[in-house]
Design an enzyme around this catalytic site. Structure first.
Site, mmCIF file in Angstrom:
data_model
loop_
_atom_site.group_PDB
_atom_site.id
_atom_site.type_symbol
_atom_site.label_atom_id
_atom_site.label_comp_id
_atom_site.label_asym_id
_atom_site.label_seq_id
_atom_site.Cartn_x
_atom_site.Cartn_y
_atom_site.Cartn_z
ATOM 1 N N GLU A 271 12.092 38.704 40.695
ATOM 2 C CA GLU A 271 11.055 37.966 40.733
ATOM 3 C C GLU A 271 11.104 37.253 41.907
ATOM 4 O O GLU A 271 10.052 36.586 42.600
ATOM 5 C CB GLU A 271 10.795 37.117 39.437
ATOM 6 C CG GLU A 271 9.213 36.570 39.261
ATOM 7 C CD GLU A 271 9.008 36.046 37.946
ATOM 8 O OE1 GLU A 271 7.802 35.910 37.472
ATOM 9 O OE2 GLU A 271 9.921 35.752 37.201
ATOM 10 N N HIS A 292 29.940 55.967 30.763
ATOM 11 C CA HIS A 292 29.539 57.330 30.422
ATOM 12 C C HIS A 292 28.151 57.601 30.385
ATOM 13 O O HIS A 292 27.651 58.804 30.014
ATOM 14 C CB HIS A 292 29.910 57.368 28.755
ATOM 15 C CG HIS A 292 31.269 57.106 28.466
ATOM 16 N ND1 HIS A 292 32.135 57.985 28.312
ATOM 17 C CD2 HIS A 292 31.891 55.935 28.209
ATOM 18 C CE1 HIS A 292 33.412 57.447 28.067
ATOM 19 N NE2 HIS A 292 33.210 56.207 28.106
ATOM 20 N N LYS A 403 -1.246 38.421 35.427
ATOM 21 C CA LYS A 403 -1.807 37.754 34.412
ATOM 22 C C LYS A 403 -3.371 37.442 34.543
ATOM 23 O O LYS A 403 -4.019 37.638 33.567
ATOM 24 C CB LYS A 403 -1.057 36.654 34.597
ATOM 25 C CG LYS A 403 0.324 36.382 34.221
ATOM 26 C CD LYS A 403 0.844 34.977 34.385
ATOM 27 C CE LYS A 403 2.253 35.066 34.047
ATOM 28 N NZ LYS A 403 2.702 33.494 34.140
#
Length: 425
Positions: A271, A292, A403
């Protein structure tokens, strides 16, 4: 925090940074440090976050949460920086109280969490600087309703951290809720070491004074040279590697207590730096688990990655019992700690052998001082990197766009930009 960048040099890795390039880069670090220091001295927006070890009042925080010391569960309702800092601290250091975080609005997840806790012994911490964050306020309303249905007086089990204005501040005033103020000039993703991140940590049994002391020690190490400052060494090397093609930064702690730290780092790095076509993409991993899975890609995939290996110099240990099973003689006399250390060293060597750049970040132990120093150090590293990139580190316009669009959709405004559609059903 101790940083070793040797395996990120061009003599060890591709891409890598030549030693003479570090000398040239150090001149830019000195200039960036001067700008950072000026911002800190003036308390400018964003830069003020680096003053928190001096300005945060741990005593005020302890006094605010003292009425809730009997809580069995602390439920934080927030999103992004309003939750991740507290979660990183609690997962690394907390041990007294169960901590839960409502940082998403997935109905199934919210329902399952609320079904799994005793609301009569739960305290809710609602965090939003603006007091209007849609996800946070929606979840708060859901939790408040659940408390009322359970016969719990939510006003006796709730405290807030918010700004001077907004719905949350009005709510706190109307119901006389304990309220802490978010610090001025501190973006949410830089607020772990403040009234945003520390109250829940205090309730979880974390020595928040030790956390702040560790952050203060890291603050005192900020100098104008990457060769003298671990935080600047990390930030400068990450920037330099990105400019040479390592656009992915895989953060891989070798401690389960630091797994949430990697989530916190991902928000901080993405951000803050992801602007104007610039910035590294943070990737979260966990040692030894992801040896792994992801290590195969780091070694043999595209040369576009650096790996940040985070480890502890000292940790609690568990002996491995002896066994008569074939082929396990190498475990005789070993412990889980020595095995994890061997896994760490082998991964570091594996990356070096394949020429994948890595940076080692070491903490003395998983203790308050070290974790406080780690969080502060990475914040300082991010601010330095932002200066080197030349981006607006402390803004997040892309997030704000989303938003605004989401609120519009909820109000019935469907005027989103048209996008191509190719359905396969």
């Amino acid at each position: 925090m101790h940083v070793d960048v040797g395996n990120a040099l061009s003599e060890a890795a591709t891409p890598g940074v030549p030693r003479d390039a570090l000398d040239r880069l150090d001149d830019r670090v000195a200039d960036a440090h001067r700008r950072i220091s000026e911002g800190m001295d003036a308390g400018e927006f964003g830069y003020a976050a680096l003053n928190l070890p001096e300005t945060v009042d741990a005593g005020e925080i302890r006094a605010a949460v003292e009425p809730f010391a009997d809580a069995d569960t602390v439920l934080t309702v927030g999103i992004g920086g309003s939750a991740l800092g507290a979660a990183a601290l609690c997962d690394a250091l907390g041990d007294d109280t169960r901590t839960e975080f409502l940082d998403n609005v997935d109905p199934a997840g919210v329902r399952d969490l609320l079904d799994g806790i005793d609301l009569s012994t739960t305290v809710m911490h609602v965090v939003s600087r603006s007091g209007t964050t849609a996800e946070t306020l929606a979840n708060f309303l859901v939790v408040r309703d659940a408390m009322q249905d359970a016969g719990v007086d939510w006003t006796e089990r709730t405290f807030v951290t918010t700004g001077p204005d907004g719905n949350l501040r009005d709510l706190a005033d109307a119901h006389d809720l304990p309220a802490l103020s978010v610090p001025d000039g501190v973006p949410g993703r830089f607020s772990a070491l403040s009234t945003v991140g520390l109250p829940v940590a205090a309730l979880a049994g974390v020595d928040i004074e030790g956390v702040v002391a560790g952050a203060r020690e890291e603050r005192d190490s900020l100098t104008g040279s990457l060769f003298d400052c671990p935080a600047y060494a990390y930030g400068a090397l990450a920037y330099a590697l990105d400019s040479r093609g390592a656009g992915v930064n895989a953060v891989m702690p070798y401690s389960e207590g630091l797994e949430t730290f990697a989530e916190w780092f991902a928000q901080l790095w993405a951000e803050s730096l992801g602007k104007d076509g610039l910035g590294q993409t943070p990737v979260r991993a966990l040692g030894a688990t992801d040896q792994h899975s992801q290590l195969q890609l780091y070694r043999a995939g595209p040369r576009d990655k650096m790996v940040s290996l985070v480890t502890l110099r000292d940790r609690p240990d568990v002996p491995i019992p002896s066994s008569d099973l074939d082929g396990l003689d190498y475990l005789d006399g070993a412990s889980l700690g020595s095995l994890l250390d061997a896994e760490f060293r082998a991964t570091e060597a594996s990356l070096a052998e394949s020429g994948c750049p890595s940076v080692r970040v070491e903490l003395d132990a998983l203790d308050p001082e070290s974790v406080g120093g780690l969080l502060y150090g990475m914040e300082a590293a991010c601010v330095l990197a932002g200066e080197l990139y030349g981006v607006e580190t402390f803004t997040q316009p892309a997030v704000e766009w989303g938003k605004t669009a989401a609120r519009g959709l909820l109000r019935g405004d469907e005027s989103l930009p048209e996008t191509p559609s190719l359905r396969v059903e």
